[in-house]
Design a protein around this motif. Structure first.
Motif, PDB file in Angstrom:
ATOM      1  N   ILE A  45      31.100  34.138  35.295  1.00 15.35           N
ATOM      2  CA  ILE A  45      32.131  33.141  35.549  1.00 15.35           C
ATOM      3  C   ILE A  45      31.522  32.016  36.386  1.00 15.35           C
ATOM      4  O   ILE A  45      30.729  32.277  37.296  1.00 15.35           O
ATOM      5  CB  ILE A  45      33.342  33.786  36.258  1.00 15.35           C
ATOM      6  CG1 ILE A  45      34.466  32.788  36.479  1.00 15.35           C
ATOM      7  CG2 ILE A  45      32.946  34.444  37.550  1.00 15.35           C
ATOM      8  CD1 ILE A  45      35.761  33.421  36.957  1.00 15.35           C
ATOM      9  N   SER A  46      31.885  30.784  36.057  1.00 17.08           N
ATOM     10  CA  SER A  46      31.362  29.667  36.840  1.00 17.08           C
ATOM     11  C   SER A  46      31.928  29.736  38.261  1.00 17.08           C
ATOM     12  O   SER A  46      33.022  30.265  38.496  1.00 17.08           O
ATOM     13  CB  SER A  46      31.734  28.331  36.201  1.00 17.08           C
ATOM     14  OG  SER A  46      33.121  28.097  36.326  1.00 17.08           O
ATOM     15  N   ASN A  47      31.195  29.194  39.208  1.00 17.49           N
ATOM     16  CA  ASN A  47      31.655  29.196  40.590  1.00 17.49           C
ATOM     17  C   ASN A  47      32.934  28.379  40.747  1.00 17.49           C
ATOM     18  O   ASN A  47      33.833  28.762  41.499  1.00 17.49           O
ATOM     19  CB  ASN A  47      30.568  28.670  41.526  1.00 17.49           C
ATOM     20  CG  ASN A  47      30.957  28.854  42.957  1.00 17.49           C
ATOM     21  OD1 ASN A  47      31.086  29.984  43.423  1.00 17.49           O
ATOM     22  ND2 ASN A  47      31.175  27.765  43.662  1.00 17.49           N
ATOM     23  N   ILE A  63      43.825  35.022  43.911  1.00 21.21           N
ATOM     24  CA  ILE A  63      43.196  36.119  43.157  1.00 21.21           C
ATOM     25  C   ILE A  63      41.757  36.250  43.595  1.00 21.21           C
ATOM     26  O   ILE A  63      40.959  35.328  43.438  1.00 21.21           O
ATOM     27  CB  ILE A  63      43.256  35.849  41.634  1.00 21.21           C
ATOM     28  CG1 ILE A  63      44.698  35.727  41.180  1.00 21.21           C
ATOM     29  CG2 ILE A  63      42.517  36.943  40.876  1.00 21.21           C
ATOM     30  CD1 ILE A  63      44.856  35.215  39.758  1.00 21.21           C
ATOM     31  N   ASP A  64      41.423  37.396  44.170  1.00 23.91           N
ATOM     32  CA  ASP A  64      40.044  37.680  44.565  1.00 23.91           C
ATOM     33  C   ASP A  64      39.543  38.829  43.707  1.00 23.91           C
ATOM     34  O   ASP A  64      39.883  39.983  43.946  1.00 23.91           O
ATOM     35  CB  ASP A  64      39.973  38.035  46.047  1.00 23.91           C
ATOM     36  CG  ASP A  64      38.530  38.219  46.521  1.00 23.91           C
ATOM     37  OD1 ASP A  64      37.600  38.146  45.691  1.00 23.91           O
ATOM     38  OD2 ASP A  64      38.351  38.464  47.724  1.00 23.91           O
ATOM     39  N   ILE A  65      38.759  38.501  42.691  1.00 20.69           N
ATOM     40  CA  ILE A  65      38.315  39.529  41.763  1.00 20.69           C
ATOM     41  C   ILE A  65      37.414  40.558  42.423  1.00 20.69           C
ATOM     42  O   ILE A  65      37.246  41.653  41.904  1.00 20.69           O
ATOM     43  CB  ILE A  65      37.631  38.923  40.513  1.00 20.69           C
ATOM     44  CG1 ILE A  65      36.401  38.100  40.904  1.00 20.69           C
ATOM     45  CG2 ILE A  65      38.626  38.088  39.714  1.00 20.69           C
ATOM     46  CD1 ILE A  65      35.612  37.587  39.725  1.00 20.69           C
ATOM     47  N   ALA A  66      36.875  40.251  43.592  1.00 20.80           N
ATOM     48  CA  ALA A  66      36.026  41.201  44.310  1.00 20.80           C
ATOM     49  C   ALA A  66      36.848  42.373  44.858  1.00 20.80           C
ATOM     50  O   ALA A  66      36.297  43.413  45.192  1.00 20.80           O
ATOM     51  CB  ALA A  66      35.287  40.512  45.442  1.00 20.80           C
ATOM     52  N   GLU A  67      38.163  42.219  44.925  1.00 22.80           N
ATOM     53  CA  GLU A  67      39.039  43.279  45.425  1.00 22.80           C
ATOM     54  C   GLU A  67      39.368  44.326  44.368  1.00 22.80           C
ATOM     55  O   GLU A  67      39.932  45.350  44.695  1.00 22.80           O
ATOM     56  CB  GLU A  67      40.330  42.682  45.981  1.00 22.80           C
ATOM     57  CG  GLU A  67      40.119  41.836  47.218  1.00 22.80           C
ATOM     58  CD  GLU A  67      41.422  41.233  47.699  1.00 22.80           C
ATOM     59  OE1 GLU A  67      42.492  41.451  47.083  1.00 22.80           O
ATOM     60  OE2 GLU A  67      41.382  40.529  48.717  1.00 22.80           O
ATOM     61  N   TYR A  68      39.063  44.064  43.141  1.00 23.21           N
ATOM     62  CA  TYR A  68      39.444  44.983  42.063  1.00 23.21           C
ATOM     63  C   TYR A  68      38.326  45.874  41.657  1.00 23.21           C
ATOM     64  O   TYR A  68      37.215  45.642  41.710  1.00 23.21           O
ATOM     65  CB  TYR A  68      39.945  44.198  40.836  1.00 23.21           C
ATOM     66  CG  TYR A  68      41.210  43.456  41.136  1.00 23.21           C
ATOM     67  CD1 TYR A  68      42.428  44.092  41.001  1.00 23.21           C
ATOM     68  CD2 TYR A  68      41.196  42.143  41.574  1.00 23.21           C
ATOM     69  CE1 TYR A  68      43.607  43.410  41.283  1.00 23.21           C
ATOM     70  CE2 TYR A  68      42.364  41.466  41.862  1.00 23.21           C
ATOM     71  CZ  TYR A  68      43.568  42.103  41.711  1.00 23.21           C
ATOM     72  OH  TYR A  68      44.724  41.426  41.995  1.00 23.21           O
ATOM     73  N   TYR A 104      35.760  30.501  39.719  1.00 25.22           N
ATOM     74  CA  TYR A 104      35.970  31.530  40.729  1.00 25.22           C
ATOM     75  C   TYR A 104      36.701  30.950  41.940  1.00 25.22           C
ATOM     76  O   TYR A 104      37.643  31.558  42.462  1.00 25.22           O
ATOM     77  CB  TYR A 104      34.636  32.149  41.145  1.00 25.22           C
ATOM     78  CG  TYR A 104      34.775  33.187  42.222  1.00 25.22           C
ATOM     79  CD1 TYR A 104      35.378  34.416  41.948  1.00 25.22           C
ATOM     80  CD2 TYR A 104      34.319  32.943  43.513  1.00 25.22           C
ATOM     81  CE1 TYR A 104      35.517  35.369  42.938  1.00 25.22           C
ATOM     82  CE2 TYR A 104      34.465  33.899  44.509  1.00 25.22           C
ATOM     83  CZ  TYR A 104      35.057  35.108  44.212  1.00 25.22           C
ATOM     84  OH  TYR A 104      35.211  36.056  45.199  1.00 25.22           O
ATOM     85  N   GLU A 105      36.304  29.764  42.380  1.00 21.44           N
ATOM     86  CA  GLU A 105      36.966  29.116  43.514  1.00 21.44           C
ATOM     87  C   GLU A 105      38.443  28.846  43.203  1.00 21.44           C
ATOM     88  O   GLU A 105      39.299  29.010  44.074  1.00 21.44           O
ATOM     89  CB  GLU A 105      36.251  27.808  43.880  1.00 21.44           C
ATOM     90  CG  GLU A 105      34.864  27.993  44.456  1.00 21.44           C
ATOM     91  CD  GLU A 105      34.870  28.617  45.839  1.00 21.44           C
ATOM     92  OE1 GLU A 105      35.851  28.423  46.587  1.00 21.44           O
ATOM     93  OE2 GLU A 105      33.891  29.299  46.170  1.00 21.44           O
ATOM     94  N   ARG A 106      38.737  28.452  41.964  1.00 19.43           N
ATOM     95  CA  ARG A 106      40.143  28.234  41.583  1.00 19.43           C
ATOM     96  C   ARG A 106      40.933  29.532  41.647  1.00 19.43           C
ATOM     97  O   ARG A 106      42.096  29.544  42.077  1.00 19.43           O
ATOM     98  CB  ARG A 106      40.239  27.614  40.191  1.00 19.43           C
ATOM     99  CG  ARG A 106      39.829  26.156  40.148  1.00 19.43           C
ATOM    100  CD  ARG A 106      40.263  25.453  38.880  1.00 19.43           C
ATOM    101  NE  ARG A 106      39.836  26.093  37.654  1.00 19.43           N
ATOM    102  CZ  ARG A 106      38.664  25.890  37.045  1.00 19.43           C
ATOM    103  NH1 ARG A 106      37.773  25.057  37.571  1.00 19.43           N
ATOM    104  NH2 ARG A 106      38.374  26.492  35.919  1.00 19.43           N
ATOM    105  N   LEU A 107      40.327  30.633  41.223  1.00 23.29           N
ATOM    106  CA  LEU A 107      40.991  31.937  41.323  1.00 23.29           C
ATOM    107  C   LEU A 107      41.295  32.267  42.780  1.00 23.29           C
ATOM    108  O   LEU A 107      42.404  32.712  43.110  1.00 23.29           O
ATOM    109  CB  LEU A 107      40.129  33.039  40.703  1.00 23.29           C
ATOM    110  CG  LEU A 107      40.033  33.069  39.188  1.00 23.29           C
ATOM    111  CD1 LEU A 107      38.987  34.078  38.744  1.00 23.29           C
ATOM    112  CD2 LEU A 107      41.383  33.418  38.580  1.00 23.29           C
ATOM    113  N   LEU A 108      40.319  32.070  43.660  1.00 23.04           N
ATOM    114  CA  LEU A 108      40.537  32.346  45.083  1.00 23.04           C
ATOM    115  C   LEU A 108      41.669  31.505  45.655  1.00 23.04           C
ATOM    116  O   LEU A 108      42.522  32.011  46.394  1.00 23.04           O
ATOM    117  CB  LEU A 108      39.252  32.098  45.882  1.00 23.04           C
ATOM    118  CG  LEU A 108      38.120  33.101  45.695  1.00 23.04           C
ATOM    119  CD1 LEU A 108      36.894  32.645  46.469  1.00 23.04           C
ATOM    120  CD2 LEU A 108      38.543  34.495  46.115  1.00 23.04           C
ATOM    121  N   LYS A 109      41.682  30.215  45.302  1.00 28.16           N
ATOM    122  CA  LYS A 109      42.737  29.324  45.796  1.00 28.16           C
ATOM    123  C   LYS A 109      44.115  29.732  45.295  1.00 28.16           C
ATOM    124  O   LYS A 109      45.121  29.485  45.949  1.00 28.16           O
ATOM    125  CB  LYS A 109      42.446  27.874  45.404  1.00 28.16           C
ATOM    126  CG  LYS A 109      41.349  27.258  46.220  1.00 28.16           C
ATOM    127  CD  LYS A 109      41.085  25.825  45.813  1.00 28.16           C
ATOM    128  CE  LYS A 109      39.914  25.273  46.614  1.00 28.16           C
ATOM    129  NZ  LYS A 109      39.558  23.921  46.217  1.00 28.16           N
TER     130      LYS A 109
END
Length: 70
Positions: free
Chosen positions: A52-54, A65-70, A57-62
């Protein structure tokens, strides 16, 4: 553009593991980043990872959604 167009999703790209083994990693990752895309990495035709592009990923965090939590 109507609401139907907005709902249509682009299919994810895919890269075969052999592309990475042939020294094409930098080229593939740069392309993915430049185009703000996501892609499957396939091994023997089966998905084993997702790139995934950074920016994406930043849009998900904003959006909470933090995919690192799953």
């Amino acid at each position: 553009m109507d609401s139907q167009d907005k709902l249509q999703k682009q299919p994810m790209d895919f890269y075969n593991m052999s592309n990475f083994l042939k020294g094409q990693s930098s080229k593939l990752i740069t392309k993915l980043s430049d185009e703000d895309r996501t892609a499957f990495v396939l091994k023997n035709g089966k998905p084993i990872a997702v790139l995934i592009s950074n920016e994406r990923y930043e849009r998900l965090l904003k959006s909470g959604i933090d995919i690192a939590e799953y």
